[in-house]
Scaffold this motif. Sequence first.
Motif, PDB file in Angstrom:
ATOM      1  N   VAL A 176     -16.821 106.310 -34.420  1.00  3.17           N
ATOM      2  CA  VAL A 176     -17.095 106.236 -35.725  1.00  3.17           C
ATOM      3  C   VAL A 176     -17.052 107.385 -36.282  1.00  3.17           C
ATOM      4  N   TYR A 177     -17.330 108.459 -35.898  1.00  2.00           N
ATOM      5  CA  TYR A 177     -17.100 109.817 -36.421  1.00  2.00           C
ATOM      6  C   TYR A 177     -15.589 110.214 -36.554  1.00  2.00           C
ATOM      7  N   CYS A 178     -14.612 109.518 -35.628  1.00  2.00           N
ATOM      8  CA  CYS A 178     -13.318 109.858 -35.562  1.00  2.00           C
ATOM      9  C   CYS A 178     -12.487 109.160 -36.683  1.00  2.00           C
ATOM     10  N   ILE A 179     -13.312 108.088 -37.080  1.00  2.00           N
ATOM     11  CA  ILE A 179     -12.697 107.434 -38.100  1.00  2.00           C
ATOM     12  C   ILE A 179     -13.175 108.071 -39.436  1.00  2.00           C
ATOM     13  N   VAL A 180     -14.437 108.417 -39.408  1.00  2.00           N
ATOM     14  CA  VAL A 180     -15.157 109.038 -40.805  1.00  2.00           C
ATOM     15  C   VAL A 180     -14.077 110.336 -41.102  1.00  2.00           C
ATOM     16  N   GLY A 181     -14.052 111.139 -39.753  1.00  2.00           N
ATOM     17  CA  GLY A 181     -13.444 112.446 -40.120  1.00  2.00           C
ATOM     18  C   GLY A 181     -11.858 112.208 -40.456  1.00  2.00           C
ATOM     19  N   GLY A 182     -11.073 111.234 -39.735  1.00  2.00           N
ATOM     20  CA  GLY A 182      -9.755 110.967 -39.989  1.00  2.00           C
ATOM     21  C   GLY A 182      -9.493 110.665 -41.412  1.00  2.00           C
ATOM     22  N   LEU A 183     -10.162 109.567 -41.882  1.00  2.00           N
ATOM     23  CA  LEU A 183     -10.183 109.164 -43.188  1.00  2.00           C
ATOM     24  C   LEU A 183     -10.170 110.188 -44.270  1.00  2.00           C
ATOM     25  N   ALA A 184     -11.355 110.943 -44.079  1.00  2.00           N
ATOM     26  CA  ALA A 184     -11.633 111.991 -44.958  1.00  2.00           C
ATOM     27  C   ALA A 184     -10.644 113.043 -45.135  1.00  2.00           C
ATOM     28  N   LEU A 185     -10.052 113.306 -43.919  1.00  2.00           N
ATOM     29  CA  LEU A 185      -8.830 114.305 -43.626  1.00  2.00           C
ATOM     30  C   LEU A 185      -7.514 113.804 -44.284  1.00  2.00           C
ATOM     31  N   LEU A 186      -7.337 112.545 -44.307  1.00  2.00           N
ATOM     32  CA  LEU A 186      -6.233 111.977 -45.018  1.00  2.00           C
ATOM     33  C   LEU A 186      -6.314 111.998 -46.502  1.00  2.00           C
ATOM     34  N   ALA A 187      -7.650 111.839 -47.011  1.00  2.00           N
ATOM     35  CA  ALA A 187      -8.051 111.941 -48.369  1.00  2.00           C
ATOM     36  C   ALA A 187      -7.825 113.498 -48.821  1.00  2.00           C
ATOM     37  N   ALA A 188      -8.167 114.339 -48.251  1.00  2.00           N
ATOM     38  CA  ALA A 188      -8.083 115.795 -48.321  1.00  2.00           C
ATOM     39  C   ALA A 188      -6.433 116.015 -48.544  1.00  2.00           C
ATOM     40  N   LEU A 189      -5.787 115.426 -47.815  1.00  2.00           N
ATOM     41  CA  LEU A 189      -4.267 115.891 -47.725  1.00  2.00           C
ATOM     42  C   LEU A 189      -3.539 114.905 -48.663  1.00  2.00           C
ATOM     43  N   GLY A 190      -4.390 114.021 -49.269  1.00  2.00           N
ATOM     44  CA  GLY A 190      -3.525 113.275 -50.436  1.00  2.00           C
ATOM     45  C   GLY A 190      -2.795 112.133 -49.838  1.00  2.00           C
ATOM     46  N   GLN A 191      -3.169 111.886 -48.473  1.00  2.00           N
ATOM     47  CA  GLN A 191      -2.670 110.769 -47.789  1.00  2.00           C
ATOM     48  C   GLN A 191      -3.014 109.303 -47.792  1.00  2.00           C
ATOM     49  N   GLY A 192      -4.014 109.145 -48.827  1.00  2.00           N
ATOM     50  CA  GLY A 192      -4.549 107.830 -48.952  1.00  2.00           C
ATOM     51  C   GLY A 192      -5.775 107.389 -48.189  1.00  2.00           C
ATOM     52  N   GLY A 193      -6.453 108.573 -47.531  1.00  2.00           N
ATOM     53  CA  GLY A 193      -7.506 107.984 -46.775  1.00  2.00           C
ATOM     54  C   GLY A 193      -8.804 108.026 -48.116  1.00  2.00           C
ATOM     55  N   ARG A 194     -10.112 107.848 -47.219  1.00  2.00           N
ATOM     56  CA  ARG A 194     -11.071 107.710 -48.043  1.00  2.00           C
ATOM     57  C   ARG A 194     -12.262 108.569 -47.631  1.00  2.00           C
TER      58      ARG A 194
END
Length: 282
Positions: free
Chosen positions: A23-41
Amino acid sequence: MNRLGRNTIERLARMGFGARGIVYCIVGGLALLAALGQGGRAGDSESAIRWVFLGPFGVILVGLIALGLFGFATWRLVESVTDADRHGTSAKGIVVRLAHFGSGIVAAGLGITAASLALGLGRSAGGGDGLQDWTAWLLAKPFGPWLVGLIGLGIIGGGIAFLVKAWKGDVTDRLALDEAHCRWVKPLGQFGYGARGIAFLIIGGFVIVAAWYQASSEVKGLAGAFSALRSQPYGSVLLGIVAAGHLAFGVYGLIQAWYRYIDAPDLDETDDAVLRAARSFQ
C-alpha cells in the motif's frame, strides 16, 4: 529459520507487513509521479487501494490486500496486548504499545474499506471523509474539542517518535539481516520513517486546528499533508522527497514481511500470554 512463520499469528503478521508495504509503495509511487508531473495522484492509503481496484485483477488484488491488512491488525492488537515485542511496562513501553494498538485499529479500518471494495459494497463511495466524520462526531461530545486536541497532540507525538527513530537509525534492530545487508536497509528505513514523521506532524497540526476552531472540515489525512507540502515554496521538490520517503517506507515494509523477528504467541497460547501481560502490571 522459516520466514513464512512458525504459527498462525506470525504468518498473519508477515502477510500484514507485506500488505502494508505494498500500500505504501503505491501511495509513495503515485505521489512521486504527481510531484514529477507524470500524472500520478498524491493521495492516501484508501485512494491507493482504489487505484489497485480499478486496475487489472483489481477485485482479487484488493481482496488479498484486505486479508493482509486484517492480518496486520491482528498482529498489532495481539502484540500490543501480550507485549510480544518486549516493550515492557515503563511509561515509554506503554506509549509504544498503545500506539501499536492504535495502528492495529487503523489497519482494521483500512482492511474493511478494501474488503468492501472487493465485495462490491463500496465501489462508488468516495474517500477522504471518514476522518472528518469521526472528528465531527467527537467534537459534538462533552469535552470534544479537548479530546480532539489531545488526539492531535498524540499524532504529533507519533511524528516526533518517527523522526527520532529515523535520526537514531535503530530501524534494523528487529531484522534478521547481516551487517552487509543492513548497510543499505538502514538508510532506506530511516528515509521512510523520516517521511512518515513529517506527514504525521502535518496531520496532527490539522487535527489541532480542527479542535481550536471546532470545525471538522479542517481535518485532513495523508492526502492533505501532501497537498500542504505542494503548496509551499519549492512544493514539488518537498512533495517529491516525502513521496519518495513513503515509497521507501513501503519497500522497508516488504523487507519486514520476510526478515522481521516476530515472537508471536499462537492462537491457543494467546489467552495465557494476555494473562501474563496483565500480571506484569501488578
